[in-house]
Design a protein around this motif. Structure first.
Motif, PDB file in Angstrom:
ATOM      1  N   TRP A 138       0.782  -1.052  -0.127  1.00  0.00           N
ATOM      2  CA  TRP A 138      -0.007   0.027   0.110  1.00  0.00           C
ATOM      3  C   TRP A 138       1.017   1.237  -0.065  1.00  0.00           C
ATOM      4  O   TRP A 138       1.721   1.259   0.773  1.00  0.00           O
ATOM      5  N   ASN A 139       0.517   2.143  -0.743  1.00  0.00           N
ATOM      6  CA  ASN A 139       1.274   3.575  -0.702  1.00  0.00           C
ATOM      7  C   ASN A 139       0.740   4.594   0.210  1.00  0.00           C
ATOM      8  O   ASN A 139       1.279   5.792   0.147  1.00  0.00           O
ATOM      9  N   PHE A 140      -0.399   4.331   0.427  1.00  0.00           N
ATOM     10  CA  PHE A 140      -1.423   5.086   1.423  1.00  0.00           C
ATOM     11  C   PHE A 140      -1.447   6.611   0.577  1.00  0.00           C
ATOM     12  O   PHE A 140      -1.409   7.862   1.037  1.00  0.00           O
ATOM     13  N   ARG A 171      -0.621  -7.761   6.468  1.00  0.00           N
ATOM     14  CA  ARG A 171      -1.490  -7.794   5.401  1.00  0.00           C
ATOM     15  C   ARG A 171      -1.732  -9.176   4.511  1.00  0.00           C
ATOM     16  O   ARG A 171      -0.505  -9.704   4.300  1.00  0.00           O
ATOM     17  N   GLU A 204      -7.465  -8.614   2.730  1.00  0.00           N
ATOM     18  CA  GLU A 204      -8.126  -7.737   1.574  1.00  0.00           C
ATOM     19  C   GLU A 204      -9.258  -8.503   1.069  1.00  0.00           C
ATOM     20  O   GLU A 204      -9.473  -8.595  -0.226  1.00  0.00           O
ATOM     21  N   ARG A 243      -8.975  -4.057  -1.274  1.00  0.00           N
ATOM     22  CA  ARG A 243      -7.749  -3.297  -1.316  1.00  0.00           C
ATOM     23  C   ARG A 243      -7.822  -2.091  -0.826  1.00  0.00           C
ATOM     24  O   ARG A 243      -7.223  -1.603   0.379  1.00  0.00           O
ATOM     25  N   SER A 244      -8.551  -1.237  -1.173  1.00  0.00           N
ATOM     26  CA  SER A 244      -8.702   0.007  -0.804  1.00  0.00           C
ATOM     27  C   SER A 244      -9.173   0.039   0.562  1.00  0.00           C
ATOM     28  O   SER A 244      -8.846   1.166   1.297  1.00  0.00           O
ATOM     29  N   GLN A 247      -6.768  -0.760   3.122  1.00  0.00           N
ATOM     30  CA  GLN A 247      -5.867   0.401   3.343  1.00  0.00           C
ATOM     31  C   GLN A 247      -6.185   1.559   4.172  1.00  0.00           C
ATOM     32  O   GLN A 247      -5.486   1.884   5.176  1.00  0.00           O
TER      33      GLN A 247
END
Length: 315
Positions: A138-140, A171, A204, A243-244, A247
């Motif tokens: 994840w890149n946040f 995760r 996720e 996934r979103s 995160q």
């Protein structure tokens, strides 16, 4: 190239499923009776057909770009500009087989259509450390966070207070959760994570996906999840829809964990500066020990074990 996807009229008189489809998968294809010629906003109910007719009345012939079986679903992509992707889902309801044909539009309605917030976690820009071994991290990017990659002693994402790892998240995809839990590997990780101030495992996928794994029994996986939660109650396993959202949940959770740690740390420091009450007399300690059923002499020095129990009586 696969054979064409064929849609024909059902020759069975009086059937509530007026069409037949032939899905080009396997040596002879799969034949189903269906309620409509393509799914729209709602799913199309299907049922097994006995056979493909010798002289079918073809309604439509669609060239196929790809067709594949994935778990309990068959993904179909036909070669046309619109309405090209669909999926046949095989499931169980009330003890009998159910087959539904759905499009991307239908599946989208089953997903949570939410706008993720952009507010800071507890009013701060988080400094999140991502483990160097984490792939497709994840890149946040949607959240207000600074991301740094370095080795974590446990977990995939963490927040620190100075050099101390305060909270960590592991995760998992549903497939990874299944393999690591059923092999027992994840239990070692949970044991390590339980030693932190806060820790969690984030999946996720929704919990329902646990029962749709191709290489794992749904019941076995559900049992393993339950056993892990009983054994390590301070490391929750959280199922997010995608996934979103996984995160987003993790960002909020890491922020809350760091905030709570700071609150407790600040409170402990304040309490340490407060004036202490008077030291207990031997009489008070003896009376307390007697009420606790502890063996204490009526005279002389109070044993160290009794005094230690007194000092620890409030935690």
């Amino acid at each position: 190239m696969p054979d064409d996807f064929l849609i024909a009229r059902n020759p069975e008189e009086g059937s509530t499923l007026p069409y037949l489809v032939r899905i080009p998968i396997g040596p002879r294809g799969i034949v189903l009776k269906v309620r409509d010629t393509w799914p729209g906003a709602t799913k199309v109910y299907c049922h097994r057909a006995d056979e493909w007719p010798a002289d079918p009345e073809i309604v439509e012939t669609l060239p196929v770009k790809s067709v594949s079986k994935r778990g309990a679903a068959i993904d179909l992509v036909v070669d046309r500009a619109r309405k090209s992707r669909s999926q046949f889902v095989i499931t169980q309801a009330r003890g009998r087989e159910m087959i539904f044909w759905q499009s991307r539009q239908t599946a989208k309605q089953a997903r949570p259509n939410v706008a993720l917030p952009t507010a800071r976690a507890h009013g701060s820009v988080l400094d999140i450390v991502v483990d160097t071994g984490e792939r497709y991290a994840w890149n946040f990017g949607h959240q207000q966070a600074n991301v740094e990659k370095r080795k974590l002693k446990v977990g995939d994402y963490g927040v620190f207070d100075g050099d101390e790892l305060i909270a960590s998240i592991e995760r998992k995809s549903m497939g990874d959760l299944a393999s690591s839990l059923l092999s027992g590997k994840l239990n070692y990780g949970l044991a390590e994570m339980s030693e932190l101030f806060r820790a969690a495992v984030v999946v996720e996928a929704p919990y329902s996906q646990a029962f749709k794994q191709e290489h794992a029994s749904g019941a076995s996986l559900a049992e393993a999840v339950a056993e892990a939660q009983i054994r390590f109650p301070n490391v929750p396993i959280v199922f997010c829809d995608n996934r979103s959202l996984a995160q987003e949940w993790s960002y909020r959770w890491l922020g809350a964990a760091l905030h709570e740690y700071g609150q407790r740390k600040g409170t402990d420091a304040v309490v340490a500066t407060m004036a202490e009450g008077p030291e207990a007399s031997p009489k008070q300690i003896r009376e307390w020990a007697t009420t606790q059923g502890l063996d204490v002499p009526e005279r002389g020095r109070i044993p160290k074990a009794i005094r230690a129990a007194w000092e620890q009586r409030n935690g």
